[in-house]
Motif scaffolding. Structure first.
Motif, mmCIF file in Angstrom:
data_model
loop_
_atom_site.group_PDB
_atom_site.id
_atom_site.type_symbol
_atom_site.label_atom_id
_atom_site.label_comp_id
_atom_site.label_asym_id
_atom_site.label_seq_id
_atom_site.Cartn_x
_atom_site.Cartn_y
_atom_site.Cartn_z
ATOM 1 N N VAL A 103 33.321 35.108 45.002
ATOM 2 C CA VAL A 103 32.562 36.176 45.942
ATOM 3 C C VAL A 103 31.014 35.725 45.981
ATOM 4 N N ALA A 104 30.638 35.459 44.653
ATOM 5 C CA ALA A 104 29.235 35.181 44.762
ATOM 6 C C ALA A 104 28.951 33.800 45.557
ATOM 7 N N ASP A 105 29.702 32.872 45.398
ATOM 8 C CA ASP A 105 29.435 31.482 46.050
ATOM 9 C C ASP A 105 29.436 31.720 47.675
ATOM 10 N N LEU A 106 30.530 32.210 48.094
ATOM 11 C CA LEU A 106 30.738 32.340 49.580
ATOM 12 C C LEU A 106 29.592 33.608 50.129
ATOM 13 N N SER A 107 29.124 34.404 49.355
ATOM 14 C CA SER A 107 28.368 35.546 49.816
ATOM 15 C C SER A 107 26.891 34.837 50.151
ATOM 16 N N MET A 112 42.280 35.260 56.035
ATOM 17 C CA MET A 112 42.204 34.559 54.701
ATOM 18 C C MET A 112 41.215 35.568 54.031
ATOM 19 N N VAL A 113 40.141 35.892 54.637
ATOM 20 C CA VAL A 113 39.234 36.963 53.880
ATOM 21 C C VAL A 113 39.909 38.308 53.532
ATOM 22 N N GLY A 114 40.442 38.724 54.498
ATOM 23 C CA GLY A 114 41.252 39.942 54.434
ATOM 24 C C GLY A 114 42.481 39.674 53.003
ATOM 25 N N MET A 115 43.099 38.887 52.957
ATOM 26 C CA MET A 115 44.030 38.508 51.943
ATOM 27 C C MET A 115 43.227 38.445 50.724
ATOM 28 N N PHE A 116 42.015 37.681 50.718
ATOM 29 C CA PHE A 116 41.341 37.528 49.390
ATOM 30 C C PHE A 116 40.970 38.919 48.910
ATOM 31 N N ARG A 117 40.280 39.986 49.975
ATOM 32 C CA ARG A 117 39.896 41.130 49.504
ATOM 33 C C ARG A 117 41.263 41.950 48.951
ATOM 34 N N LEU A 118 42.063 41.858 49.398
ATOM 35 C CA LEU A 118 43.557 42.395 48.970
ATOM 36 C C LEU A 118 43.668 42.160 47.705
ATOM 37 N N ASP A 119 43.573 40.767 47.105
ATOM 38 C CA ASP A 119 44.092 40.045 45.931
ATOM 39 C C ASP A 119 42.826 40.724 44.731
ATOM 40 N N ALA A 120 41.667 40.643 45.516
ATOM 41 C CA ALA A 120 40.426 41.033 44.538
ATOM 42 C C ALA A 120 40.550 42.448 44.211
ATOM 43 N N GLY A 121 41.078 43.392 45.091
ATOM 44 C CA GLY A 121 41.357 44.590 44.640
ATOM 45 C C GLY A 121 42.193 44.829 43.649
ATOM 46 N N ARG A 122 43.222 43.988 43.303
ATOM 47 C CA ARG A 122 44.232 44.107 42.341
ATOM 48 C C ARG A 122 43.805 43.515 41.395
ATOM 49 N N HIS A 123 42.788 42.571 41.268
ATOM 50 C CA HIS A 123 42.316 42.062 39.839
ATOM 51 C C HIS A 123 40.634 42.308 39.926
ATOM 52 N N PRO A 124 40.151 43.176 39.759
ATOM 53 C CA PRO A 124 38.929 43.764 39.888
ATOM 54 C C PRO A 124 37.944 42.968 38.618
ATOM 55 N N ALA A 150 27.777 32.902 56.135
ATOM 56 C CA ALA A 150 27.521 34.302 56.976
ATOM 57 C C ALA A 150 28.877 35.073 57.422
ATOM 58 N N PHE A 151 29.914 34.107 57.818
ATOM 59 C CA PHE A 151 31.259 34.550 58.281
ATOM 60 C C PHE A 151 31.854 35.461 57.048
ATOM 61 N N PHE A 152 31.685 35.146 55.786
ATOM 62 C CA PHE A 152 32.176 35.879 54.869
ATOM 63 C C PHE A 152 31.495 37.101 54.460
#
Length: 206
Positions: free
Chosen positions: A114-118, A93-105, A122-124
């Motif tokens: 990203v700010a909330d989960l960062s 799920m994190v990998g899919m999120f990163r893929l979408d984030a790259g498409r919508h910078p 710790a896993f994120f």
């Protein structure tokens, strides 16, 4: 459209699945989520609500918390539902999120998540540091449900080209009759108690 009719199949779709016949089956209640690129859950039908209700009642959550990735990483209930498969599922799920984030910078909602989960996961932080992306590697999952027990499911993740900001996720049970019976009994019990039937939220689509 009656519940016995197949939903109209959108044109221009991209599947992330190895199961070609899974778009619609009369014997399998549809467990459908609609997710924006941020992993926000914007619709869940009654069957999806039943499948996850004891773990993630998205309809009852404040809208900012109605997010699949946030729930997966922060809720202890997610670990209970996924069991030993939780880490692999969360990594994907994190990998899919990163893929979408790259498409919508420049998407503000993505930056908020990203700010909330960062800060909170710790896993994120660890997973994001690896810069891995995913396009749905695992079509199957096994969940441990308090009513159904252990049951296998096949996923289909569909992107509709005419609505690229939304994804359609279907979860197809290995034993459709078993989950259909459990859903029917749950609906009857709730109706008898005066609490209605399992609710969808976010509109009436499908």
């Amino acid at each position: 459209m009656s519940d016995d009719d197949p939903p109209p199949r959108p044109t221009g779709v991209t599947r992330r699945s190895s199961e070609p016949a899974g778009w619609w089956r009369p014997s399998a209640p549809r467990r459908v989520w609609y997710q924006a690129p941020s992993s926000d859950v914007v619709h869940a039908n009654p069957a999806a609500s039943f499948l996850f209700a004891d773990f993630a009642d998205f309809a009852a959550m404040p809208p900012p918390h109605r997010n699949g990735l946030r729930w997966m990483l922060l809720a202890e209930e997610a670990r209970a539902l996924y069991g030993d498969a939780w880490e692999d599922a969360a990594e994907e799920m994190v990998g899919m999120f990163r893929l979408d984030a790259g498409r919508h910078p420049h998407d503000g909602r993505l930056a908020e998540i990203v700010a909330d989960l960062s800060e909170r996961s710790a896993f994120f932080r660890r997973s994001s540091a690896g810069h891995a992306v995913s396009s749905w590697k695992h079509d199957r999952k096994v969940l441990s449900h308090p009513v159904l027990g252990t049951m296998g499911f096949t996923n289909e993740f569909i992107t509709v080209h005419s609505a690229p900001s939304l994804h359609l996720v279907t979860i197809i049970p290995d034993e459709p009759e078993r989950i259909a019976g459990a859903l029917r009994r749950s609906s009857e019990d709730q109706a008898a108690a005066g609490s209605g039937t399992p609710n969808s939220f976010g509109g009436s689509a499908y």
